[in-house]
Scaffold this motif. Structure first.
Motif: not given
Ligand code: ATP
Ligand code: MG
Length: 394
Positions: A178, A180, A183-184, A204, A260, A282, A287, A291
């Motif tokens: 997944m 996004s 950073i993670d 997404f 989610r 990620g 966090q 999560q």
């Molecule tokens: P950050 O590094 O800012 O925390 P993030 O991508 O980790 O950004 P989170 O909101 O912590 O954002 O999302 C947790 C996890 O969910 C992400 O690491 C990613 O694996 C998944 N995720 C979040 N948004 C999306 C997206 N739009 N499409 C696919 N996967 C996503």
């Protein structure tokens, strides 16, 4: 004497039952990554050799390939005669500047008449006799001379370059990351690939709430990851309708939790259709509200396949360190909005209840929405070649 690149497998070589499969996969991955260079690759159970005229470029590519513990520039000597070996080593070290040295011998041919210690001593004696003002220092030498006596040849080397370690990508099957624009998730993907998981990605998007730049940023990140994965398939799912339905119909403290759960459901179906075994994401414990351990478990319960969270137990700074190392950080911090950030409520629930989720989900036709999103999703294939359209974001 021939100059060759020697690859040491490290952790791989302990996997006795699977070693054949591991090595074929590693060789295939190397061949694909080096397809633009003229190379001859040979291997046995302990070492792989690459003959090429493009040493520097090939070594740079090899440093990104998982399953390689060490990359060693070595000299292959087609003899096992100790006098001749001594003379060849002498030729090699005469070009080098050093005052102290030690010879370290590994004898993989156990039938060889001399012990490792005797071989080192004989070679050392040849050097001492022919080069003035040098001496042996076994603790802290200027020059370490490594000699490997193999069945059909001898290898000599001085420099070792650390490889990426891990298992060859693909030996552990396939996962869906997944991905996004944060950073993670790129870091999570990198760590999963390091354990041998071949990845596809799912992203997404929610146009017009999210921009084309946000999507290109994710594709740029996928491009970065593709160099470890021999290319990358990215599933882009339009999430707008689902998010808007959730936003209109569901109490706002549950927006993120339900959103989610939808992402997980869609990811699990797409993963299954691509023969994937796991989801990778990620998430990192604590966090954000989604999560916490309760959130993670309530979100996780809508899927059956394992969800691997490689950065679950890392601090943000540790994750950033890896992001910098693999070159995704600068792209990740570009400002374009992701779909999650737009629909995030002020006070998301920290301890969601599973019963409430089910109750709220009945307020929207979520099965239909999910299948519509899957039916219409776009697949983008990123190859290892330069994808110029995303390069400006790297
Ligand atoms: P950050 O590094 O800012 O925390 P993030 O991508 O980790 O950004 P989170 O909101 O912590 O954002 O999302 C947790 C996890 O969910 C992400 O690491 C990613 O694996 C998944 N995720 C979040 N948004 C999306 C997206 N739009 N499409 C696919 N996967 C996503
Ligand atoms: Mg995160």
């Amino acid at each position: 004497m021939k100059k060759v690149i020697m690859i040491k497998y490290g952790e791989l070589s302990t996997k006795k039952d699977n070693i054949g499969y591991f090595l074929v996969t590693l060789k295939n991955n190397i061949e694909v990554a080096l397809k633009n260079y003229d190379c001859k690759i040979t291997y046995d159970k302990s070492r792989m050799f690459i003959e090429t005229d493009n040493f520097d470029e090939v070594i740079e590519v090899l440093q990104n390939i998982f399953g390689i513990h060490e990359i060693v520039i070595s000299y292959k000597i087609e003899t096992k005669d100790i006098e001749e070996i001594g003379n060849e080593v002498l030729k090699l070290v005469q070009k080098k500047e050093f005052k102290t040295f030690k010879v370290v011998t590994k004898r993989s041919d156990k039938t060889y008449p001399l012990t490792s210690m005797e071989i080192s001593k004989k070679i050392g004696a040849t050097l001492l006799k022919n080069i003035s003002n040098i001496s042996v220092d076994v603790h802290n030498p200027d020059l370490e001379i490594n000699v490997e006596i193999r069945r059909n040849e001898t290898l000599v080397y001085f420099e070792r370059i650390k490889g990426s370690g891990g298992y060859p990508v693909g030996v552990q099957g396939k996962g869906l990351l997944m991905l996004s624009g944060g950073i993670d998730s790129p870091v999570a993907g990198y760590l999963a690939m390091k354990r041998g998981v071949k990845l596809e990605c799912i992203y997404f998007e929610s146009p017009p709430h999210t921009s084309e730049e946000a999507k290109n940023k994710v594709l740029a990140l996928a491009k970065k990851l593709s160099s470890y994965n021999n290319g990358m398939k990215v599933h882009v799912v339009n999430f707008t309708k689902i998010q808007e339905e959730i936003y209109k119909n569901i109490p706002h403290d549950y927006l993120v939790t339900i959103m989610r759960r939808m992402m997980y459901r869609i990811s699990a179906i797409i993963s299954k259709r691509s023969n994937g075994h796991i989801l990778v994401n990620g998430e990192s414990i604590g966090q954000v509200a989604s999560q916490t351990l309760t959130s993670m478990s309530v979100i996780n319960e809508v899927v059956k396949l394992p969800v691997i969270r490689p950065v679950a137990c890392l601090d943000k700074l540790e994750i950033i360190d890896i992001a910098n190392k693999i070159g995704t950080y600068e792209t990740s911090i570009l400002p374009f909005e992701d779909c999650c950030t737009i629909f995030v409520p002020k006070h998301p629930v920290i301890n969601p209840s599973s019963r409430k989720c089910v109750e709220y989900e009945e307020l929207i036709p979520f099965d239909d929405l999910i299948y519509e999103a899957i039916r219409n999703h776009e697949i983008i294939k990123i190859t290892n070649e330069e994808n110029k359209e995303f390069e400006d974001l790297l």
